[in-house]
Design a protein around this motif. Structure first.
Motif, PDB file in Angstrom:
ATOM      1  N   TRP A 152       0.834  -1.193   0.000  1.00 33.51           N
ATOM      2  CA  TRP A 152       0.000   0.000   0.000  1.00 33.51           C
ATOM      3  C   TRP A 152       0.877   1.255   0.000  1.00 33.51           C
ATOM      4  O   TRP A 152       0.622   2.214  -0.735  1.00 33.51           O
ATOM      5  N   GLY A 153       1.940   1.252   0.787  1.00 34.65           N
ATOM      6  CA  GLY A 153       2.852   2.386   0.764  1.00 34.65           C
ATOM      7  C   GLY A 153       3.524   2.533  -0.592  1.00 34.65           C
ATOM      8  O   GLY A 153       3.658   3.641  -1.122  1.00 34.65           O
ATOM      9  N   TYR A 154       3.941   1.419  -1.156  1.00 33.54           N
ATOM     10  CA  TYR A 154       4.571   1.407  -2.476  1.00 33.54           C
ATOM     11  C   TYR A 154       3.621   1.940  -3.543  1.00 33.54           C
ATOM     12  O   TYR A 154       4.006   2.753  -4.395  1.00 33.54           O
ATOM     13  N   ALA A 155       2.369   1.489  -3.516  1.00 30.63           N
ATOM     14  CA  ALA A 155       1.389   1.924  -4.512  1.00 30.63           C
ATOM     15  C   ALA A 155       1.138   3.422  -4.402  1.00 30.63           C
ATOM     16  O   ALA A 155       1.046   4.128  -5.417  1.00 30.63           O
ATOM     17  N   ARG A 156       1.035   3.945  -3.182  1.00 30.75           N
ATOM     18  CA  ARG A 156       0.835   5.387  -2.998  1.00 30.75           C
ATOM     19  C   ARG A 156       2.066   6.173  -3.421  1.00 30.75           C
ATOM     20  O   ARG A 156       1.959   7.270  -3.989  1.00 30.75           O
ATOM     21  N   ASP A 157       3.242   5.631  -3.154  1.00 31.75           N
ATOM     22  CA  ASP A 157       4.487   6.282  -3.560  1.00 31.75           C
ATOM     23  C   ASP A 157       4.493   6.474  -5.077  1.00 31.75           C
ATOM     24  O   ASP A 157       4.779   7.573  -5.580  1.00 31.75           O
ATOM     25  N   LEU A 158       4.157   5.422  -5.827  1.00 25.98           N
ATOM     26  CA  LEU A 158       4.108   5.539  -7.277  1.00 25.98           C
ATOM     27  C   LEU A 158       2.981   6.467  -7.716  1.00 25.98           C
ATOM     28  O   LEU A 158       3.154   7.287  -8.628  1.00 25.98           O
ATOM     29  N   PHE A 159       1.827   6.340  -7.087  1.00 24.29           N
ATOM     30  CA  PHE A 159       0.677   7.176  -7.459  1.00 24.29           C
ATOM     31  C   PHE A 159       1.028   8.660  -7.349  1.00 24.29           C
ATOM     32  O   PHE A 159       0.594   9.472  -8.181  1.00 24.29           O
TER      33      PHE A 159
END
Length: 307
Positions: free
Chosen positions: A251-258
């Motif tokens: 979830w942190g990774y996905a938000r980082d990319l987003f």
């Protein structure tokens, strides 16, 4: 490179890295600025990849883009987002017209993304893995000076292995869950999906991106599935062991990319939900589109920069 059998494909125009075409006797199109049009759709995860890579590499001025709407019938994607429902460059109402311009007898799938030769109006390729690959390797003369190295040499072999597992178990895995025709097939797909999601959670616990401290093509390919996970796949495709928001590293990774320019600005949650919940009548016969989840959670702090 393995080409998808039911997609129109072609040989690349030139081979800066030695990357060759497939064995079919098909035309060869040279790489030329302003000659081709990328037809995509913000709703589609496979097309979303091409949208992201085109932007990251700075190809907007040499490769135009047309966007199809999120809903369509069995014939093909339509340009209903454009005035009059017609793509302003191709003059088409349906992407199907580009396929028929290449092969008048085409009776297989009409898919996005697709590269269309503007002078002839014919589709060049709709092979989604080769499109992003070619945008990096075949179009490198036209990249912006500070374009990211999406295919780094020093980790290419490992990256290929990671992308293969991500494609089989996650990108395609959610579809295998959603379109399973039996309980046995669904159970198998579900278990494979979550085994790999757990593997990704562990992998991303101590590294910022899939290949370490830099964004690569592997991240692009995983991101487009993660962006749709809670909004669509968790419920619509029955991938409901837990939500993405309940996996701290992913979830942190996905938000980082987003929140990275070129990623989140390509996501339209309304179009994504309308596509899946309206088009898939066999899964959602009512056509009701859910209002949630709240997209603002994607803009919350992720803390991944510490890695």
């Amino acid at each position: 490179m393995t080409y998808v059998p039911d997609r129109i494909t072609s040989k690349p125009g030139h081979t800066q890295d030695g990357y060759g075409g497939h064995e079919l006797d098909v035309p060869t199109w040279p790489v030329e600025p302003d000659r081709y049009r990328l037809v995509a759709a913000r709703a589609c995860p496979w097309a979303n990849r091409a949208i992201i890579v085109r932007g990251l590499l700075g190809l907007e001025d040499v490769l135009s883009m047309g966007l199809a709407g999120p809903t369509h019938d069995e014939r093909s994607w339509t340009f209903d987002l454009d005035p009059g429902g017609v793509d302003p460059v191709l003059g088409y109402e349906r992407l199907q017209q580009a396929y028929l311009a290449r092969d008048p007898g085409w009776d297989k799938g009409i898919t996005v993304p697709a590269i269309v030769d503007v002078p002839s109006g014919a589709v060049v390729t709709s092979d989604f893995p080769s499109i992003t690959h070619d945008l990096f390797f075949e179009w490198r003369d036209h990249h912006r000076p500070d374009a990211p190295d999406l295919w780094p040499d020093d980790c290419r072999e490992e990256m290929e292995a990671v992308m293969k597992r991500v494609f089989t178990d996650v990108n395609n895995g959610v579809y295998r869950c959603g379109f399973s025709g039996s309980q046995e097939a669904y159970d198998e797909a579900y278990d494979v999906l979550w085994s790999t999601m757990d593997w990704l959670e562990e992998r991303l616990t101590d590294r910022r991106y899939l290949m370490g401290d830099r964004i690569t093509e592997a991240d692009v390919r995983l991101f487009t599935t993660l962006a749709r996970f809670d909004a669509v796949y968790h419920n619509h495709f029955k991938c409901n062991r837990n939500k993405l928001t309940e996996m701290p590293a992913l979830w942190g990774y996905a938000r980082d990319l987003f929140q990275t320019p070129g990623f989140g600005d390509t996501i339209d949650f309304d179009q994504i939900k309308r596509h899946y919940y309206v088009v898939h009548e066999d899964i959602n016969p009512t056509g009701i589109v859910p209002k949630g989840p709240d997209p603002s959670v994607w803009l919350t702090a992720h803390g991944r920069d510490r890695l």
